[in-house]
Design a protein around this motif. Sequence first.
Motif, mmCIF file in Angstrom:
data_model
loop_
_atom_site.group_PDB
_atom_site.id
_atom_site.type_symbol
_atom_site.label_atom_id
_atom_site.label_comp_id
_atom_site.label_asym_id
_atom_site.label_seq_id
_atom_site.Cartn_x
_atom_site.Cartn_y
_atom_site.Cartn_z
ATOM 1 N N GLU A 133 0.403 3.409 13.196
ATOM 2 C CA GLU A 133 0.342 1.954 13.089
ATOM 3 C C GLU A 133 -0.833 1.522 12.222
ATOM 4 O OE1 GLU A 133 2.063 -1.825 14.110
ATOM 5 O OE2 GLU A 133 2.732 0.255 14.091
ATOM 6 N N LEU A 134 -1.962 2.239 12.306
ATOM 7 C CA LEU A 134 -3.096 1.932 11.443
ATOM 8 C C LEU A 134 -2.745 2.188 9.981
ATOM 9 C CD1 LEU A 134 -6.080 1.232 10.941
ATOM 10 C CD2 LEU A 134 -6.625 3.636 11.393
ATOM 11 N N THR A 135 -2.118 3.341 9.712
ATOM 12 C CA THR A 135 -1.702 3.637 8.341
ATOM 13 C C THR A 135 -0.743 2.577 7.831
ATOM 14 O OG1 THR A 135 -1.936 6.008 8.771
ATOM 15 C CG2 THR A 135 -0.632 5.371 6.849
ATOM 16 N N ARG A 136 0.197 2.170 8.679
ATOM 17 C CA ARG A 136 1.160 1.142 8.285
ATOM 18 C C ARG A 136 0.454 -0.177 8.003
ATOM 19 N NH1 ARG A 136 4.137 -2.552 11.523
ATOM 20 N NH2 ARG A 136 5.987 -3.347 10.434
ATOM 21 N N ALA A 137 -0.505 -0.542 8.856
ATOM 22 C CA ALA A 137 -1.222 -1.801 8.654
ATOM 23 C C ALA A 137 -1.974 -1.787 7.331
ATOM 24 C CB ALA A 137 -2.190 -2.040 9.814
ATOM 25 N N ILE A 138 -2.678 -0.686 7.062
ATOM 26 C CA ILE A 138 -3.448 -0.618 5.821
ATOM 27 C C ILE A 138 -2.525 -0.581 4.616
ATOM 28 C CG2 ILE A 138 -5.061 0.796 4.488
ATOM 29 C CD1 ILE A 138 -6.396 1.559 7.118
ATOM 30 N N ALA A 139 -1.408 0.149 4.731
ATOM 31 C CA ALA A 139 -0.459 0.200 3.616
ATOM 32 C C ALA A 139 0.093 -1.186 3.311
ATOM 33 C CB ALA A 139 0.681 1.166 3.938
ATOM 34 N N LEU A 140 0.460 -1.923 4.367
ATOM 35 C CA LEU A 140 0.979 -3.267 4.155
ATOM 36 C C LEU A 140 -0.098 -4.198 3.606
ATOM 37 C CD1 LEU A 140 3.202 -3.624 7.347
ATOM 38 C CD2 LEU A 140 3.978 -3.342 4.990
ATOM 39 N N MET A 141 -1.355 -4.012 4.043
ATOM 40 C CA MET A 141 -2.453 -4.785 3.479
ATOM 41 C C MET A 141 -2.573 -4.526 1.981
ATOM 42 S SD MET A 141 -5.399 -4.327 6.390
ATOM 43 C CE MET A 141 -6.718 -4.770 5.250
ATOM 44 N N MET A 142 -2.450 -3.246 1.594
ATOM 45 C CA MET A 142 -2.566 -2.913 0.178
ATOM 46 C C MET A 142 -1.431 -3.539 -0.641
ATOM 47 S SD MET A 142 -5.328 -1.185 0.033
ATOM 48 C CE MET A 142 -5.931 -2.010 1.515
ATOM 49 N N ILE A 143 -0.247 -3.608 -0.036
ATOM 50 C CA ILE A 143 0.889 -4.224 -0.740
ATOM 51 C C ILE A 143 0.607 -5.702 -0.991
ATOM 52 C CG2 ILE A 143 3.305 -4.884 -0.508
ATOM 53 C CD1 ILE A 143 3.722 -2.282 1.075
ATOM 54 N N VAL A 144 0.162 -6.398 0.056
ATOM 55 C CA VAL A 144 -0.140 -7.816 -0.110
ATOM 56 C C VAL A 144 -1.310 -7.992 -1.075
ATOM 57 C CG1 VAL A 144 -0.818 -9.932 1.078
ATOM 58 C CG2 VAL A 144 0.759 -8.335 2.191
#
Length: 402
Positions: free
Chosen positions: A137-148
């Motif tokens: 979930e942390l990896t997903r959160a950071i990945a989505l942050m990078m996308i935005v």
Amino acid sequence: MGETAGSETPAPLTGGRLALLASLAALGVLATNIMLPAFPQMAASLAVTPREMAWTLSSFFLVFAVGQLAIGPLSDAYGRAPFVIGGLVAFLAGSLVCGLATALPVLIAGRMIQALGACATSVLSRAIARDSYDGVELTRAIALMMIVMAAAPGFSPALGTALTAAFGWRSTFVLSSAAAVTIGAAYVLSLGETLPRKRRRTASPGAVGRTYAGLAVDPRFIFPGLSVSLVIGCLYAFFGAAPAILMGAMGVSAAGLSVFFAATVVVVFGAGLSTGRLIRRWGAPRVGLAGVLIALAGGLWLLLQAGSTSPAPFMAAVTLFLGGMGLINPIGTAIALEPFGDRAGLASALLGFLQMSLAATGTALIGALPIGAASAYAWIVFGGCGLAALAFVPVLAAARRA
């Protein structure tokens, strides 16, 4: 503002929370990229050369790097909220100084104040994510942050071009000021404190120094952290070199530069969106190393075409580099922060220090190397990504032993 996260029940990763965290992280990138197309007009207005304008970048990165080392431990001791709000106020003040500047030293001073505020929001966006999430979930959160976040470097030059053409270069700092006010209001109203008092740590200089020293020699942190930081340093070097290479040596217009930056958003979006699926199939370390190698391939392509004045192959090689960066950035960041939830502020601060130190080094080398800007950038990307690949190999080896 209540303590809305970091407790036994993590807050859901909603679109609003994601957009807010990404906005906090991207504020410094917005402030830098929005002014790049205005460099020629700014230089003429302030009676300096475009080369001297590079000081507005290197000074920003230097303060950004060092400031995080203080913000991280202080936020671990006193909570995230005071430093997020304080950082936004400092960023607003710096933007106003820049907008009113009539000489280069004043503009540089304003940029340094901006950097002090932006470093707080950047380091704390990662710390807040670590407060709230673990593991995949942390990896997903950071990945989505990078996308935005990709929208900031992608579209801010277009905004800068339009604003400069319509209202002059000072209007770019008006927009930066408005962004700080908007993000601050959203933070106060919707997020608030994420670090419960029971999880706070002392901020004594001795304890902070020992923690930083421990992180610096801990292979779980330093290898993925260095790998990500080297690649990010190459990214910021591109931001600094792009006007000189594309607008200067290759004859690309300010509008063309903006279109290229906007097009790269699609690449970073695609890489970021693919991380979850790739990790589930191959594991984070393997995908992270693949990202570094893709970025390295982009650096090699740049090196092979160094000296060319054709923008198309240069843009293609940079796009390949950005695809690799889009993979390693969220994966490497999550791997580096995952084991250190009890000191997320310090770990995020040290990671940010590494990134901005290498960004400052890269932008300084662009102007210092006795070769053309395109050749200098090619060597920086090839060398930086090569070192990043070497740094990430122990991460993959440790995963195989586990």
